[in-house]
Design a protein around this motif. Structure first.
Motif, PDB file in Angstrom:
ATOM      1  N   LEU A   1      53.373  29.110  35.781  1.00 31.17           N
ATOM      2  CA  LEU A   1      54.054  29.414  37.294  1.00 31.17           C
ATOM      3  C   LEU A   1      53.039  30.592  37.778  1.00 31.17           C
ATOM      4  N   HIS A   2      52.716  31.351  37.184  1.00 30.70           N
ATOM      5  CA  HIS A   2      51.698  32.336  37.812  1.00 30.70           C
ATOM      6  C   HIS A   2      50.313  31.590  38.270  1.00 30.70           C
ATOM      7  N   ASN A   3      49.937  30.696  37.679  1.00 29.27           N
ATOM      8  CA  ASN A   3      48.693  30.018  38.203  1.00 29.27           C
ATOM      9  C   ASN A   3      49.125  29.345  39.244  1.00 29.27           C
ATOM     10  N   LEU A   4      50.298  28.636  39.334  1.00 27.62           N
ATOM     11  CA  LEU A   4      50.735  28.020  40.581  1.00 27.62           C
ATOM     12  C   LEU A   4      50.932  28.733  41.707  1.00 27.62           C
ATOM     13  N   CYS A   5      51.354  29.803  41.596  1.00 25.98           N
ATOM     14  CA  CYS A   5      51.600  30.690  42.700  1.00 25.98           C
ATOM     15  C   CYS A   5      49.881  31.223  43.283  1.00 25.98           C
ATOM     16  N   ILE A   6      49.180  31.192  42.378  1.00 23.46           N
ATOM     17  CA  ILE A   6      47.768  31.454  42.910  1.00 23.46           C
ATOM     18  C   ILE A   6      47.214  30.170  43.713  1.00 23.46           C
ATOM     19  N   GLU A   7      47.459  29.212  43.069  1.00 21.03           N
ATOM     20  CA  GLU A   7      47.075  27.713  43.813  1.00 21.03           C
ATOM     21  C   GLU A   7      47.596  27.481  45.034  1.00 21.03           C
ATOM     22  N   MET A   8      49.050  28.209  45.455  1.00 21.17           N
ATOM     23  CA  MET A   8      49.645  28.108  46.379  1.00 21.17           C
ATOM     24  C   MET A   8      49.282  29.265  47.570  1.00 21.17           C
ATOM     25  N   ASN A   9      48.454  30.057  46.992  1.00 22.53           N
ATOM     26  CA  ASN A   9      48.173  31.265  47.760  1.00 22.53           C
ATOM     27  C   ASN A   9      49.462  32.151  48.345  1.00 22.53           C
ATOM     28  N   ASP A  10      50.329  32.273  47.297  1.00 18.00           N
ATOM     29  CA  ASP A  10      51.329  33.318  47.337  1.00 18.00           C
ATOM     30  C   ASP A  10      50.989  34.517  47.559  1.00 18.00           C
TER      31      ASP A  10
ATOM     32  N   LEU B   1      50.173  37.394  22.439  1.00 21.01           N
ATOM     33  CA  LEU B   1      49.669  36.280  23.112  1.00 21.01           C
ATOM     34  C   LEU B   1      48.042  36.703  23.476  1.00 21.01           C
ATOM     35  N   MET B   2      47.274  35.814  23.352  1.00 17.38           N
ATOM     36  CA  MET B   2      46.074  36.057  23.549  1.00 17.38           C
ATOM     37  C   MET B   2      45.563  35.043  24.783  1.00 17.38           C
ATOM     38  N   ALA B   3      44.888  35.308  26.117  1.00 18.82           N
ATOM     39  CA  ALA B   3      44.638  34.720  27.075  1.00 18.82           C
ATOM     40  C   ALA B   3      43.265  34.846  27.804  1.00 18.82           C
ATOM     41  N   VAL B   4      42.748  33.922  28.293  1.00 17.50           N
ATOM     42  CA  VAL B   4      41.554  34.229  28.974  1.00 17.50           C
ATOM     43  C   VAL B   4      41.802  33.727  30.556  1.00 17.50           C
ATOM     44  N   CYS B   5      41.267  34.676  31.503  1.00 20.46           N
ATOM     45  CA  CYS B   5      41.416  34.489  32.956  1.00 20.46           C
ATOM     46  C   CYS B   5      40.114  34.544  33.709  1.00 20.46           C
ATOM     47  N   ASP B   6      40.020  33.830  34.815  1.00 21.05           N
ATOM     48  CA  ASP B   6      38.830  33.781  35.604  1.00 21.05           C
ATOM     49  C   ASP B   6      38.635  34.954  36.741  1.00 21.05           C
ATOM     50  N   ASP B   7      37.898  35.005  37.505  1.00 17.12           N
ATOM     51  CA  ASP B   7      37.670  36.066  38.402  1.00 17.12           C
ATOM     52  C   ASP B   7      38.734  36.245  39.228  1.00 17.12           C
ATOM     53  N   LYS B   8      39.666  35.616  39.699  1.00 21.12           N
ATOM     54  CA  LYS B   8      40.889  35.387  40.519  1.00 21.12           C
ATOM     55  C   LYS B   8      42.286  35.752  39.626  1.00 21.12           C
ATOM     56  N   SER B   9      42.022  36.211  38.375  1.00 22.00           N
ATOM     57  CA  SER B   9      43.109  36.219  37.441  1.00 22.00           C
ATOM     58  C   SER B   9      43.993  35.438  37.393  1.00 22.00           C
ATOM     59  N   LYS B  10      43.467  34.219  37.451  1.00 20.04           N
ATOM     60  CA  LYS B  10      43.973  32.830  37.065  1.00 20.04           C
ATOM     61  C   LYS B  10      43.732  32.383  35.706  1.00 20.04           C
TER      62      LYS B  10
END
Length: 293
Positions: free
Chosen positions: A236-245, A105-114
Motif C-alpha cells: 500500500l505504501h508503494n501504491l500511494c507513491i504510484e498514485m502520487n498521493d 523486517l529487511m527492506a530495499v528501496c529506490d530513490d523515491k523511497s519506494k
C-alpha cells in the motif's frame, strides 16, 4: 478500523456497540490482506531492467530536494523491528536487544523511497547481518549478479551489513580518523553515503507515521498473520507513491542514529574474499579520492 483491530479495547468496544466479534475482525483483515497481496504484489519489484536501473541511479545522484549530489546506487538497504505479542512457545527466541518481543523486517528501496524488496518473518533477536544472509539478496541475487545487478549496480547499507562488491557500507571509524588526505576523503564519502541511504530511513518513517497500526505494537499472536499484514502495508505504501498521493512527513522516531562501523577484523572474518572485493569497489566509487576526480 486499524485502531480497532490493533487494540484489545477497540475490539471489545466494537463487539459491544455493533456486535462485531474479534474473530470477524480477523477474518476481515485476512481477506483484505490476501486481496491486496494478490492484486498488487507486483508493486514490490526488484529493478532488473537497465532503463529502470539507470533511472534509480540518476535519482539517487540528483534527486529532488537533495542538498548535495549522492551516490549512483540501485537501492538502499536497512532493517526494522516490529514489536509484537510474545509467543506462547519459545518466547525468548523473539526478544530483541531492547527487551521487546519483535519481528525483523529487511527492506530495499529506490530513490523515491519506494520499496523494491522486503523480507519479513525473522525474529527481532536476529542480527541484521544474519537476517541478510538468509534473504534472497544474499542467496539468489548476489549469486546471479548479472541478472539482479545490471549496469554493475550496488546497494548502500549501514555497517551492520557485510561489505561486498554489491553491498557498499561506510568506511570503519578506524579509517576516518586523523587529517590525512585519505582519511578526509573517506570521511566525506561516509557523509554522502549516509545522505543517499536516508531514502530507506525516510521510507520507514513515512510508513509508520501514516499507519500507526505497525508503528508501536502489533496486537496479533499469529506470526503468519503479522507477516502478511506487514507485506500488505508495504504494498500500500508503494501504491500511494504510484498514485502520487501527498507525501507524509516521516515519524521523528525513525531518524537514524550516527552510524558506528564495526572493526575490520569482524567484517573480514565473515567473508574475506567478498570483503576485500568490497574494499576495492568502495575505493573505486569514492569520488573524493584524487584518482576519481
Amino acid at each position: 478500523m486499524n485502531r480497532a483491530i490493533n487494540c484489545h479495547v477497540g475490539c471489545r468496544c466494537s463487539h459491544l456497540t455493533i456486535e462485531v466479534s474479534h474473530g470477524s475482525y480477523r477474518n476481515f483483515t485476512q481477506r483484505f490482506v490476501k486481496a491486496v497481496v494478490n492484486t498488487y504484489k507486483d508493486l514490490i519489484e526488484w529493478p532488473k531492467n537497465e532503463h529502470r536501473v539507470a533511472e534509480i541511479k540518476n535519482g539517487f545522484m540528483y534527486g529532488e530536494g537533495r542538498n548535495a549530489w549522492g551516490l549512483p546506487a540501485v537501492g538502499a538497504l536497512d532493517g526494522k523491528n516490529f514489536v509484537i505479542e510474545s509467543e506462547t512457545v519459545h518466547a525468548e527466541d523473539w526478544r530483541d536487544c531492547k527487551g521487546n518481543f519483535s519481528m525483523k523486517l529487511m527492506a530495499v528501496c529506490d530513490d523515491k523511497s519506494k520499496f523494491t524488496y522486503i523480507s519479513a518473518g525473522n525474529s527481532g533477536r536476529s542480527h541484521d547481518a544474519a537476517a541478510f544472509n538468509l534473504s534472497e539478496i544474499a542467496t539468489v541475487a548476489m549469486e546471479n549478479h548479472g541478472e539482479y545487478f545490471p549496469l554493475d549496480g550496488y546497494i548502500l547499507a549501514d555497517s551492520a551489513y557485510p561489505l561486498s562488491h554489491y553491498i557498499i557500507v561506510p568506511y570503519p571509524a578506524s579509517e576516518v580518523l586523523g587529517r590525512s588526505g585519505g582519511a578526509s576523503a573517506k570521511k566525506k564519502f561516509n557523509k554522502i553515503h549516509s545522505s543517499t541511504r536516508k531514502a530507506v530511513e525516510r521510507a520507514f518513517g513515512i510508513l509508520v507515521s501514516g499507519r500507526r497500526f505497525v508503528s508501536k505494537h502489533i496486537y496479533i499472536k499469529d506470526t503468519g498473520d503479522i507477516v502478511g499484514i506487514i507485506i500488505a502495508y508495504y504494498i500500500l505504501h508503494n501504491l500511494c507513491i504510484e498514485m502520487n498521493d501527498p507525501v507524509l512527513e516521516e515519524d521523528n522516531d525513525e531518524t537514524s542514529n550516527v552510524d558506528v562501523a564495526r572493526p575490520d577484523s569482524f567484517i573480514q572474518s565473515v567473508n574475506s574474499t567478498a570483503y576485500q572485493n568490497g574494499r576495492i569497489r568502495r575505493h573505486s566509487i569514492n569520488p573524493y579520492f584524487p584518482s576519481q576526480q
